[in-house]
Write a protein that holds these residues in place. Structure first.
Motif, PDB file in Angstrom:
ATOM      1  N   SER A 260       0.833  -1.209   0.000  1.00 61.97           N
ATOM      2  CA  SER A 260       0.000   0.000   0.000  1.00 61.97           C
ATOM      3  C   SER A 260       0.866   1.256   0.000  1.00 61.97           C
ATOM      4  N   ASP A 261       1.963   1.269   0.806  1.00 59.95           N
ATOM      5  CA  ASP A 261       2.823   2.444   0.842  1.00 59.95           C
ATOM      6  C   ASP A 261       3.513   2.670  -0.506  1.00 59.95           C
ATOM      7  N   ILE A 262       3.970   1.586  -1.105  1.00 58.03           N
ATOM      8  CA  ILE A 262       4.643   1.727  -2.401  1.00 58.03           C
ATOM      9  C   ILE A 262       3.653   2.234  -3.438  1.00 58.03           C
ATOM     10  N   PHE A 263       2.413   1.749  -3.356  1.00 61.05           N
ATOM     11  CA  PHE A 263       1.436   2.227  -4.339  1.00 61.05           C
ATOM     12  C   PHE A 263       1.161   3.715  -4.133  1.00 61.05           C
ATOM     13  N   CYS A 264       1.107   4.144  -2.882  1.00 59.86           N
ATOM     14  CA  CYS A 264       0.899   5.569  -2.626  1.00 59.86           C
ATOM     15  C   CYS A 264       2.038   6.398  -3.252  1.00 59.86           C
ATOM     16  N   ALA A 265       3.273   5.901  -3.066  1.00 56.40           N
ATOM     17  CA  ALA A 265       4.393   6.619  -3.679  1.00 56.40           C
ATOM     18  C   ALA A 265       4.282   6.588  -5.196  1.00 56.40           C
ATOM     19  N   TYR A 266       3.889   5.417  -5.704  1.00 53.83           N
ATOM     20  CA  TYR A 266       3.731   5.286  -7.150  1.00 53.83           C
ATOM     21  C   TYR A 266       2.680   6.263  -7.659  1.00 53.83           C
ATOM     22  N   ASP A 267       1.609   6.403  -6.895  1.00 56.07           N
ATOM     23  CA  ASP A 267       0.496   7.245  -7.321  1.00 56.07           C
ATOM     24  C   ASP A 267       0.915   8.710  -7.452  1.00 56.07           C
ATOM     25  N   LEU A 268       2.034   9.081  -6.815  1.00 55.12           N
ATOM     26  CA  LEU A 268       2.540  10.443  -6.973  1.00 55.12           C
ATOM     27  C   LEU A 268       3.662  10.498  -8.020  1.00 55.12           C
ATOM     28  N   LEU A 269       4.543   9.516  -7.973  1.00 59.15           N
ATOM     29  CA  LEU A 269       5.684   9.531  -8.888  1.00 59.15           C
ATOM     30  C   LEU A 269       5.237   9.423 -10.336  1.00 59.15           C
ATOM     31  N   PHE A 270       4.361   8.490 -10.620  1.00 61.48           N
ATOM     32  CA  PHE A 270       4.029   8.251 -12.016  1.00 61.48           C
ATOM     33  C   PHE A 270       3.140   9.352 -12.610  1.00 61.48           C
ATOM     34  N   PRO A 271       2.009   9.656 -11.982  1.00 55.63           N
ATOM     35  CA  PRO A 271       1.141  10.658 -12.641  1.00 55.63           C
ATOM     36  C   PRO A 271       1.725  12.065 -12.618  1.00 55.63           C
ATOM     37  N   SER A 272       2.505  12.399 -11.598  1.00 58.27           N
ATOM     38  CA  SER A 272       2.904  13.795 -11.430  1.00 58.27           C
ATOM     39  C   SER A 272       4.374  14.020 -11.787  1.00 58.27           C
ATOM     40  N   TRP A 273       5.258  13.370 -11.055  1.00 56.18           N
ATOM     41  CA  TRP A 273       6.673  13.665 -11.228  1.00 56.18           C
ATOM     42  C   TRP A 273       7.225  13.210 -12.576  1.00 56.18           C
ATOM     43  N   LEU A 274       6.664  12.152 -13.115  1.00 44.81           N
ATOM     44  CA  LEU A 274       7.153  11.662 -14.410  1.00 44.81           C
ATOM     45  C   LEU A 274       6.912  12.672 -15.527  1.00 44.81           C
ATOM     46  N   GLN A 275       6.029  13.604 -15.303  1.00 47.80           N
ATOM     47  CA  GLN A 275       5.715  14.591 -16.339  1.00 47.80           C
ATOM     48  C   GLN A 275       6.630  15.809 -16.262  1.00 47.80           C
ATOM     49  N   SER A 276       7.603  15.785 -15.378  1.00 53.84           N
ATOM     50  CA  SER A 276       8.488  16.937 -15.200  1.00 53.84           C
ATOM     51  C   SER A 276       9.288  17.209 -16.469  1.00 53.84           C
TER      52      SER A 276
ATOM     53  N   GLU B  54      12.334  18.281 -16.260  1.00 56.11           N
ATOM     54  CA  GLU B  54      13.723  17.978 -15.907  1.00 56.11           C
ATOM     55  C   GLU B  54      14.048  16.529 -16.270  1.00 56.11           C
ATOM     56  N   ALA B  55      15.026  16.330 -17.181  1.00 55.96           N
ATOM     57  CA  ALA B  55      15.341  14.986 -17.671  1.00 55.96           C
ATOM     58  C   ALA B  55      15.853  14.092 -16.562  1.00 55.96           C
ATOM     59  N   LYS B  56      16.698  14.640 -15.666  1.00 52.12           N
ATOM     60  CA  LYS B  56      17.267  13.817 -14.596  1.00 52.12           C
ATOM     61  C   LYS B  56      16.163  13.294 -13.682  1.00 52.12           C
ATOM     62  N   LEU B  57      15.152  14.115 -13.421  1.00 51.32           N
ATOM     63  CA  LEU B  57      14.054  13.664 -12.574  1.00 51.32           C
ATOM     64  C   LEU B  57      13.272  12.558 -13.252  1.00 51.32           C
ATOM     65  N   ARG B  58      13.000  12.728 -14.527  1.00 56.74           N
ATOM     66  CA  ARG B  58      12.254  11.678 -15.230  1.00 56.74           C
ATOM     67  C   ARG B  58      13.006  10.347 -15.187  1.00 56.74           C
ATOM     68  N   LEU B  59      14.332  10.403 -15.395  1.00 54.39           N
ATOM     69  CA  LEU B  59      15.109   9.165 -15.331  1.00 54.39           C
ATOM     70  C   LEU B  59      15.095   8.574 -13.931  1.00 54.39           C
ATOM     71  N   ALA B  60      15.170   9.423 -12.915  1.00 48.03           N
ATOM     72  CA  ALA B  60      15.111   8.918 -11.538  1.00 48.03           C
ATOM     73  C   ALA B  60      13.774   8.258 -11.257  1.00 48.03           C
ATOM     74  N   VAL B  61      12.675   8.856 -11.765  1.00 40.90           N
ATOM     75  CA  VAL B  61      11.340   8.274 -11.565  1.00 40.90           C
ATOM     76  C   VAL B  61      11.249   6.920 -12.243  1.00 40.90           C
ATOM     77  N   VAL B  62      11.698   6.862 -13.494  1.00 36.55           N
ATOM     78  CA  VAL B  62      11.543   5.600 -14.228  1.00 36.55           C
ATOM     79  C   VAL B  62      12.437   4.514 -13.635  1.00 36.55           C
ATOM     80  N   GLU B  63      13.623   4.880 -13.131  1.00 33.88           N
ATOM     81  CA  GLU B  63      14.470   3.887 -12.465  1.00 33.88           C
ATOM     82  C   GLU B  63      13.779   3.346 -11.213  1.00 33.88           C
ATOM     83  N   ALA B  64      13.037   4.177 -10.518  1.00 32.16           N
ATOM     84  CA  ALA B  64      12.339   3.726  -9.308  1.00 32.16           C
ATOM     85  C   ALA B  64      11.128   2.874  -9.650  1.00 32.16           C
ATOM     86  N   LEU B  65      10.448   3.178 -10.752  1.00 35.17           N
ATOM     87  CA  LEU B  65       9.215   2.453 -11.090  1.00 35.17           C
ATOM     88  C   LEU B  65       9.473   0.986 -11.374  1.00 35.17           C
TER      89      LEU B  65
END
Length: 1639
Positions: free
Chosen positions: A218-234, A236-247
């Motif tokens: 549940s905690d990982i999904f909560c983090a996912y629910d923010l990383l994927f819909p929101s942060w992945l759209q940044s 900043e290229a480095k942030l997008r790569l960090a998000v996708v590496e975490a996903l």
């Protein structure tokens, strides 16, 4: 106390952390770590205190301190107490969070400290960090990063804290706005997920095995629910790569239903990143993890997303690759991993997507698709098993692609197919053929672009990959045997596979051998097989022809022959045993030769012999006929390959020669189908007819005549076509071939059948082919190729005729016509270039025609000789340089042809008159002003004379009436500018003199010792030195005078006088030398001619400057001086200085006779000693040093003496006056050092130098040195001169700085090579030591002192006088004389060491006096005394040494640190010798001196001067013996050997270790002494001093430590930390790290 001292150490190093030099900073950190290794707790506390006290220390330096703490903690975390750990945790936490800015290096260092402490105190670290993690408050970025690092480093310790961490972080995630901070959070979630997965995968080892995936879902999904819909759209290229590496790892922890629910959005979202990132390896890796997670839960969403996934992944594989960077290669591997996952779950849809892509013409799409297909074939073999036919079918279009990238990919796919059974399917042969087709590509390829597949080197060409693939598939894939055999046999014959024959033959050989092992007696080729196999004749022809080029295609010939040997049973049943013997011999021949050493002609002849042997073994006319038909059938296959085609023609001729029927039909077919427009084919067809004529001469000639009457020939050479340029050219091609055919037929035809057909069937037809009748008029073609073919063929015919019978017994009616035609051909050649071999072939033809009857007339012979000579001798010189080898070879062949022709003509008239006629033809060329024409003419003359002499037959004693004329023509050429001309001239004279002996009645094998001397002179003719050449001419003249008849003398002299005007000055001078020799040796016979000859030579001396007239002047001077020696000497001395060349010549003439020479030398010595050597003149400046100006009479006498003793004839007189000459000249050298010329002579000297005159320098000292050198040479002391030259002694004598060394080297050379001369020389020199001239005393003392160094003076009983003389010089007023006297006394140790002990007291007293010499301001006498003592100490008596050793040691010690390197070297080496001499007999007081000298000796090993360091090595080895420490002695012997590299740090470490083990009481003394060198002016010594200190402390035992006063040491090291040299600062920091042992 200890705590305070440790604190000081740490503080000193921490204060130095701000050094600007990176190397010093690194050393400071290392020293801190060293302190931490010994006292980790104290170091950590000191660092903590430093950071807290220096609150404003710059972040980079804070980071260094923290990194040192981290390193200490990583090794000693287990030793930490809780209090220290707590304080370190608080410090690191404070440092990490004291600024909100992202100071990465500083904060990461603090984070590293926490991670290192966390390995043991994870709970305390987490307590501190969790305290900074407050609910609802965004934590510091470094805290989150530290959480992530702890999770990665200690999964079992961190996972239990993850729920609380996640529960606190997740609510504040929306507050994170900065992209860099978001990237840190993504990194943290990635590490959290990876640690959780690692924990779950190793539950059996985990501290809490009840943890489940649901704990984090549940905690990982909560983090996912923010990383994927929101942060992945940044943006900043480095942030997008960090998000996708975490996903990627997060997807494995998501609940199954959530993952299924998110996949429709997750997959497109990740795929969209491909468009935003060029380097997409992280995206591909994450995508692969997501796909694996989806497959693991059995997701059905993949079916819906599959097309999109495949398109995106395929696009990644088809991306253009510009580099082979690791990220690009990593991305490809991750994409292929995704394809593997999809192939396991949806193979049908995957192939349905990929296979149609192969039909698209884009190179990138095809290459990417093929690489993907290869990977799937290898990684998903079970799923692809039923898809093999579809995959094979889809490969049709890629096989047609011409791109090298596509070809490489196709070959790789086919290789994968072969390993998985694809090629066994229908259509697999097409793939095999494709591989072979790529093997046939040319070896040289353009540079390829980097490949899309990182497994294969990009530089590999398509051909190289295909060759490897074919061989590996043939040899390693067992299931491919039935596929490749016998199918590969069908690919042997087609021409398009010629380039692939090497790998093809090797593969077939391996397959055939394997089948032979399976069935020993079975036939390899089953003719009823499904495939259309080539016939045995086709295989034999093909393999034999391609074997004719042994150096092509990487061993194609050897491979073809090995395959042919294996297939012998299928070729013919009888060939096995025979080929088993012959083919290995051929292969052995290939192995023994390289491409450079292998002869193509010889190899082809071996193959033809092999073919003839094969045909004889088979002996079946039907089989031979079939083989001939197949050979003719394959002829068109080799169009464009002239070498192979010509060899095939020879094979056809060989086969037809062995055939018994159908020969004419075959020949007719060959003539009808030949490609006459290709000149390369003419020779092959002609060789075929020639080989066939060996057995079928009648049929061959008949078929050639039939062809002329055929329609094919008429069509080419019809009457109308001769008026058309194209038709004439084509007709010339046909006629050229027919002419060559006739030539080869004649050359190979049986000799007994040839003569009857030469005139009627061969020459007649050749003449008709060369000329054509047009309207009854004979018209000759102007085609150069046709002309060359005619000349070449006529040459072959005439050579064959000459070889068939005695030439004079066979009349050739057309001889005159043929000769005339050859001369016309030669005249038509361009006179300024040698472009074709027509000259050569025409002259060879005439050579074979000359012996035949009827004989040529005189005019025809003369015209022939003149025409041929002009055509060859008038050619320009041969060009030099690269690319001229072919031209040079043609020229040499042409000259050999001319030689053969001239000798053939001479053979018809072997008389002196006939020889004279031939030489008259050559005479204008011999006297030519052009050197290359003279060289060629002399070479021809030498050849003719050798031939004439070899075949000379004298039936009656007749005079050789023209000997004088011929000798006079050739002998001056012994000095020609060209070495070849000189050699040939000597050879001509040698031959002429033997001809004279032959006409006098001597036998042909008679060896005349005098004449044979000429041959010994030939080796010296290579040197271009004119003097040497004239000496050789004189030797030649002496031989001539001894063997020339008296009646020929006048004619010889007249001819030589004519030679004085020769255009070559060398030859003119040579004529003068020969004339002079004749006058000297045989002038008595020409009494009435002597005045005339002398008068001419004297006039030449006044008129010309050439040296050719000098002998006469020398003779006159000799006559005059014989009667009036004193007057001549006085008159010549009055000649202006410098002497001109005529004056020098006259001086040299006075040395002709020993008695006269002795008188001249006595007079010159008297003149040299009569006047003072120089006069002093003071310039107008008051107080300036007076200039020394040479006096004229001694200077002129010195120059005259040089000229006299330079003459070889003066040797006896010089030997007689040797001692006096040597002493006078040696002292002359000494007293003219620095002496100037008079002003009038200085001006002359400058003008002479400006005019580049050849006269000697007038500089007084140099002229004296030159005269001394010449005197030694003439006095028989050549070894002395050579020894001085080798050592550079003559140059030293001329300079003020090197004069003493030059005199010493001269004395050494005299002692070594002129010992018997020394007693009188020494006697004369000793008497001069009281000379008023200081320079002469210095020179004499230096010479006598050096003599003592040689043992020869002891043998000559000169030692005592020398020692007495040198001892008397110790009180000389000149310091240089005193210094040289000391050197001479010390030389006794080298010359007569056994005498040292007897004179020990005297020698030591002299040396001690030198050490105490106070009158020398520069201490050079003391330096000489130290050097001398070093050599004497080991030889004097111990009782004498014991009295002075302490005094010497004390006087020597101050020089150890002298600013002058030579003083340091001498004093240190003397100290070593003192130790060596006192070995085992040392007094306590001297041992104190040894101990006191250890430190300077060790530190001066780093002296910037190499001799000082070498002296230290020696001294330390000697000191070790007296210290009585075996370990130390062994260490010194091991490390301090001369010539061996020294690792100073290692050596110093070992030395200090042994010193502290065996002499612990010396610690305080050694440390205090080393402190002195902390202020040394030499950087190396200044750096070595703290090193020495550090190693001493490192190895010191606990007991002696209280004796060390650490305060001064610590203060000095702190000062060194501020030294300007970075190396010194670094060594000081290193030593501070070691001082912890004193705490």
């Amino acid at each position: 106390m200890a705590e305070s001292y440790m604190h000081k150490l740490c503080r000193a190093l921490l204060d130095a952390i701000t050094d600007k030099d990176p190397a010093v900073q690194e050393q400071v950190c290392s020293a801190l770590c060293a302190l931490g290794e010994a006292r980790p707790g104290q170091l950590l506390r000191a660092c903590e205190e430093h950071l807290r006290r220096h609150d404003k220390l710059a972040p980079p330096y804070r980071a260094m301190v923290l990194r040192a703490m981290e390193k200490v903690l990583s090794n000693h975390a287990s030793e930490l107490d809780k209090d220290t750990a707590s304080s370190v945790i608080l410090l690191a936490s404070s440092e990490m969070t004291r600024t909100k800015d992202l100071a990465c290096d500083w904060q990461q260092a603090a984070s590293g400290v926490l991670v290192a402490v966390g390995t043991r105190f994870i709970n305390r670290v987490m307590e501190e960090l969790l305290g900074k993690l407050q609910p609802g408050v965004l934590p510091h970025c470094s805290v989150v990063r530290t959480f992530a690092s702890l999770a990665a480093d200690n999964a079992f310790g961190m996972v239990p804290f993850l729920p609380s961490i996640l529960s606190t972080l997740l609510p504040v995630l929306p507050q994170v706005k900065h992209d860099a901070v978001r990237a840190v959070y993504c990194y943290a979630f990635q590490r959290f997920s990876e640690s959780a997965l690692e924990y779950l995968a190793n539950l059996d080892q985990a501290p809490d095995p009840t943890v489940r995936k649901d704990t984090f879902a549940s905690d990982i999904f909560c983090a996912y629910d923010l990383l994927f819909p929101s942060w992945l759209q940044s943006r900043e290229a480095k942030l997008r790569l960090a998000v996708v590496e975490a996903l990627g790892p997060m997807s494995h922890l998501l609940p199954s239903e959530r993952l299924e629910e998110q996949l429709p959005r997750l997959l497109p979202g990740v795929l969209a990143l491909y468009r935003k990132h060029a380097e997409a390896s992280h995206v591909s890796k994450s995508l692969g993890q997501i796909l694996e997670a989806a497959v693991s839960v059995g997701s059905r969403t993949l079916e819906v997303q599959l097309d999109t996934l495949l398109a995106a992944l395929h696009a990644q594989m088809c991306m253009p690759v510009e580099s082979s960077s690791p990220l690009v290669l990593s991305n490809q591997k991750e994409v292929l991993r995704c394809f593997t996952v999809l192939a396991g779950c949806s193979p049908d849809r995957l192939l349905a997507f990929l296979l149609p892509k192969l039909d698209i013409g884009s190179e990138r799409l095809r290459v990417g698709t093929l690489l993907t297909l290869r990977h799937i074939i290898n990684s998903a073999a079970p799923q692809m098993e039923v898809k093999k036919p579809f995959i094979l079918s889809a490969m049709r279009l890629p096989l047609l692609d011409s791109s090298s990238q596509v070809k490489r990919a196709v070959v790789q796919v086919i290789s994968a197919m072969a390993h998985h059974g694809y090629l066994e399917q229908p259509g697999g042969e097409v793939m095999v053929e494709y591989i072979v087709q790529q093997c046939a590509l040319p070896p040289a390829q353009e540079p390829e672009k980097p490949g899309l597949d990182g497994d294969d080197p990009a530089a590999d060409s398509v051909r190289a990959i295909s060759v490897r693939t074919l061989y590996l598939v043939s040899t390693t894939v067992d299931r491919m045997g039935d596929v490749l055999w016998p199918y590969l046999l069908t690919l042997l014959i087609p021409v398009r596979f010629t380039g692939a024959l090497t790998p093809l033959c090797r593969s077939l050989l391996h397959l055939a051998l394997k089948r032979q092992e399976a069935g020993a007696d079975a036939s390899l080729i089953q003719q009823d097989a499904k495939v259309n196999l080539p016939s045995p004749y086709a295989v034999t022809t093909r393999l034999l022809v391609v074997s004719s080029s042994p150096c092509l295609a990487d061993g194609r010939a050897a491979a073809a022959l090995r395959l042919l040997n294996v297939l012998h049973r299928d070729i013919h049943p009888l060939l096995g045993p025979r080929w088993g013997r012959t083919i290995p011999l051929l292969l052995e021949y290939l192995d023994e030769h390289t491409e450079d050493s292998l002869s193509q002609k010889d190899w082809e002849e071996r193959l033809l012999t092999f073919l003839r042997d094969t045909l004889a073994t088979v002996s079946d006319n039907t089989w031979i006929r079939q083989l001939s038909l197949e050979m003719c059938k394959q002829l068109p296959c080799y169009n464009g390959m002239p070498q192979e085609k010509n060899f095939l023609y020879q094979c056809i001729g060989t086969a037809l020669g062995a055939s018994r029927e159908g020969v004419r039909e075959h020949l007719r077919e060959l003539l009808a189908t030949a490609r006459y427009q290709e000149e390369a084919e003419h020779e092959g067809l002609a060789c075929c007819f020639g080989i066939c004529a060996v057995s079928h001469l009648e049929d061959t000639l008949a078929q050639l005549e039939d062809f002329v009457r055929s329609d094919v020939f008429r069509k080419s050479v019809g009457i109308l076509s001769i008026f058309k340029d194209r038709g004439e050219h084509e007709a010339a091609k046909v006629k050229s071939t027919l002419l060559l055919c006739y030539g080869h037929v004649a050359a190979r035809a049986p000799r007994e059948l040839l003569l009857a057909k030469v005139e009627s069937d061969i020459l007649r037809n050749m003449s008709q082919h060369y000329s054509t009748k047009v309207l009854g008029v004979k018209v000759e073609t102007k085609d150069p190729a046709l002309k060359l073919c005619l000349v070449q063929s006529l040459c072959m015919v005439c050579q064959a005729v000459c070889a068939s019978t005695q030439p004079r017994s066979f009349p050739l009616p057309s001889k005159a016509e043929l000769v005339a035609q050859m001369m016309e051909f030669i005249r038509s050649e361009p006179p300024d270039a040698l472009q074709t071999p027509i000259r050569k072939k025409a002259m060879l033809t005439c050579t074979y025609l000359v012996p035949l009857e009827p004989a040529l007339g005189e005019q025809a012979r003369a015209d022939m000789v003149q025409t041929c000579l002009h055509s060859v001798l008038a050619l320009p010189p041969e060009p030099e340089g690269e690319g001229c080898s072919c031209q040079e070879s043609l020229y040499l062949d042409t000259v050999r042809a001319l030689e053969d022709l001239l000798t053939s003509l001479l053979q018809r008239s072997m008389t002196p008159q006939g020889l004279q006629v031939m030489v008259e033809h050559l005479s204008p060329w011999i006297k030519s002003p052009r050197g290359h024409e003279r060289a060629r003419a002399l070479g021809l003359s030498a050849c003719l004379l050798r031939y004439f002499l070899e075949y000379l037959h004298v039936s009656a004693l007749v005079p050789f009436h023209n000997l004088g004329l011929l000798v006079g023509l050739f002998s001056p050429r012994c000095a020609d500018l060209c070495p070849a001309t000189r050699r040939d001239a000597v050879g001509c004279v040698h031959s002429l003199l033997y001809l004279q002996l032959g006409y006098e009645g001597f036998a042909r094998d008679h060896q005349d010792d005098v004449v044979e001397q000429l041959l010994a002179l030939k080796g010296s003719l290579e040197h271009p030195d004119p003097a040497a050449l004239f000496h050789i001419c004189h030797s030649v003249a002496q031989v001539i005078t001894r063997r020339l008849p008296s009646d020929q003398l006048i004619s010889l002299l007249l001819t030589l006088f004519e030679g004085l005007g020769d255009p070559d000055k060398n030859c003119s001078r040579a004529a003068t030398v020969i004339i002079n020799c004749l006058l000297k040796e045989r002038g008595g016979l020409l009494l009435e001619k002597v005045p005339e000859i002398v008068s001419v030579l004297r006039s030449k001396l006044q008129e010309a400057h050439e040296e050719c007239v000098l002998p006469a002047a020398r003779h006159s001077a000799y006559l005059l001086a014989s009667h009036h020696c004193a007057a001549v000497v006085s008159s010549l001395l009055g000649s202006p200085l410098p002497f001109d060349s005529h004056t020098c010549t006259l001086w040299q003439a006075l040395a002709v006779e020993p008695g006269l020479t002795a008188q001249v030398l006595e007079l010159l010595l008297e003149k040299m000693n009569r006047d003072v050597p120089f006069k002093e003149s003071r310039s107008f400046l008051l107080g300036s040093t007076p200039d020394r100006v040479a006096t004229l009479l001694p200077l002129a006498a010195t120059c005259a003496l040089f000229e006299v003793v330079s003459t070889p004839a003066s040797a006896p007189a010089v030997r007689e006056l040797y001692p006096r000459l040597f002493v006078v000249l040696l002292l002359r050298v000494g007293c003219t050092m620095g002496v100037q010329l008079p002003r009038n002579l200085q001006a002359k000297e400058r003008r002479a130098a400006g005019a580049a005159a050849a006269t000697r320098t007038l500089e007084p000292c140099s002229s004296a040195v030159d005269t001394l050198q010449a005197m030694l040479l003439r006095g028989g002391s050549e070894d002395v001169v050579q020894c001085m030259e080798a050592e550079g002694g003559w140059g030293l004598l001329r300079t003020s700085t090197g004069h003493e060394d030059g005199v010493a080297r001269l004395a050494s050379a005299m002692a070594k090579h002129a010992g018997p001369r020394l007693p009188l020389v020494v006697k004369a020199l000793v008497s001069t030591q009281s000379s008023v001239y200081e320079a002469q005393r210095v020179t004499a003392t230096a010479f006598l002192g050096e003599l003592v160094r040689s043992n020869v003076v002891n043998d000559l009983m000169l030692l005592e006088p020398l020692l007495d003389s040198l001892a008397a010089r110790q009180k000389d007023s000149c310091s240089s004389v005193r210094r040289l006297a000391l050197r001479g006394l010390a030389n006794l140790a080298f010359g007569s060491p056994d005498k040292v002990r007897a004179h020990g007291t005297q020698l030591l007293s002299a040396m001690i006096s030198g050490l105490d010499d106070g009158d020398d301001p520069h201490s050079l006498v003391a330096l000489e005394a130290m050097v001398g003592l070093a050599g004497l100490l080991d030889l004097v008596a111990p009782c004498d040494l014991r009295l002075v050793v302490l005094h010497v040691a004390i006087r020597t010690r101050p020089f150890f640190d002298s600013e002058k390197a030579e003083f340091r070297t001498a004093s240190i080496r003397l100290f070593g010798h003192l130790n060596q001499a006192c070995l085992g007999d040392c007094e306590e007081v001297f041992l104190e001196q040894v101990a006191g000298g250890l430190v300077p000796l060790l530190l001066h090993l780093q002296d910037p001067q190499a001799p000082v360091a070498s002296a230290c090595r020696f001294a330390l080895r000697m000191c070790a013996h007296n210290l009585e420490c075996e370990e130390l002695e062994a260490a010194f012997e091991k490390h301090l050997q001369e010539g061996r590299g020294l690792h100073f740090g290692e050596f110093l470490n070992i030395t200090c270790k042994h010193l502290m083990q065996h002499f612990p009481d010396l610690l305080s003394r050694l440390l205090s002494t080393s402190l002195f060198y902390f202020k040394s002016s030499w950087e190396g010594v200044r750096a070595a001093a703290p090193m020495f200190t550090g190693f001493l402390v490192l190895h010191a035992e606990p007991e002696p430590r209280p004796q060390v006063d650490v305060e001064p040491l610590l203060t000095a090291l702190q000062l060194l930390l501020k030294d300007p040299a970075p190396l010194v600062r670094a060594k000081a920091a290193e030593t501070l790290g070691r001082l912890v042992k004193l705490a």
